[in-house]
Design a protein around this motif. Sequence first.
Motif, short mmCIF file in Angstrom:
data_model
loop_
_atom_site.label_atom_id
_atom_site.label_comp_id
_atom_site.label_asym_id
_atom_site.label_seq_id
_atom_site.Cartn_x
_atom_site.Cartn_y
_atom_site.Cartn_z
N VAL A 95 0.83 -1.24 0.12
CA VAL A 95 0.05 0.05 0.04
C VAL A 95 0.98 1.32 0.05
CG1 VAL A 95 -1.77 1.36 1.13
CG2 VAL A 95 -1.99 -1.20 0.97
N ASN A 96 0.82 1.92 -1.11
CA ASN A 96 1.37 3.08 -1.27
C ASN A 96 0.34 4.43 -1.29
OD1 ASN A 96 0.53 3.21 -3.88
ND2 ASN A 96 2.72 2.40 -4.52
N TRP A 97 1.09 5.76 -1.69
CA TRP A 97 0.02 6.83 -2.04
C TRP A 97 -0.75 6.59 -3.11
CZ3 TRP A 97 -1.04 11.91 -0.35
CH2 TRP A 97 -1.39 12.62 -1.38
N ASP A 98 -0.36 5.88 -4.05
CA ASP A 98 -1.28 6.00 -5.27
C ASP A 98 -2.50 4.99 -4.76
OD1 ASP A 98 -0.11 7.65 -6.89
OD2 ASP A 98 1.34 5.98 -7.61
N THR A 99 -2.02 3.80 -4.18
CA THR A 99 -2.72 2.71 -3.83
C THR A 99 -4.08 3.29 -2.96
OG1 THR A 99 -1.13 1.32 -4.03
CG2 THR A 99 -3.21 0.46 -2.97
N MET A 100 -3.52 4.02 -1.74
CA MET A 100 -4.44 4.47 -0.82
C MET A 100 -5.38 5.52 -1.26
SD MET A 100 -3.60 5.12 3.10
CE MET A 100 -5.02 5.78 4.15
N THR A 101 -4.91 6.42 -1.97
CA THR A 101 -5.56 7.59 -2.47
C THR A 101 -6.62 7.15 -3.58
OG1 THR A 101 -3.99 8.19 -4.22
CG2 THR A 101 -3.94 9.33 -2.36
#
Length: 208
Positions: free
Chosen positions: A185-191
Amino acid sequence: MIRAWSSKLSSNLAGKFSSAWQARLARGLVVGLGAMALATPALAQGDFTLTSPAFNDDGWLPDDLKCTRDGGDGVTPPLTWGDVPDGTQSLALIMHHYPKGTVEGRDAPSQYWLLWNLPADTRALPRGNPASLGDEGADKDKKRIGYTPPCSPPGPEGSYHDYTITLYALKAPLEALPDHDDMSVNWDTMTEALQGKVLDSSSITFRN
């Protein structure tokens, strides 16, 4: 209805002023009043405001919360907030920073803390999150799971970075994300997972 009211009031006020400058002032007053009228219903959501007992908004990060390289403990800051909006089913949190050379809205920022699956009745995260509330994603360097404590930036004395922590009140859990800590889970995944789920949000920014 507001647009028609604004146009009528603007004409009436402008007619009472003798100069172009005064007419512009009257139109500016109408715009401000109209914005206040549109914003009023949001007050019914309650005091969903993210704060920290460790620093003020746009304040400085205390030394004890800095990274270990800078002599701090490197733990998460204490956070508190008030009532959540009606219908909140879960809470999520992101801390990020836009490095030099990146542009908000064009580039992904550096992620310093990705946290989701916080119970909806949570009203605070103590210093260090000792109860390990929620699930966490990858750190800034995507080498481990969890929080990345900020270090003072290189450069001349007085240099600093801005870091923003945003708390999200959600109308449904983030089912697209795992129900456990996960480095994927990174920035792109979470946003992306947040899309269409946010009832309200509140942010606080600090300097370091």
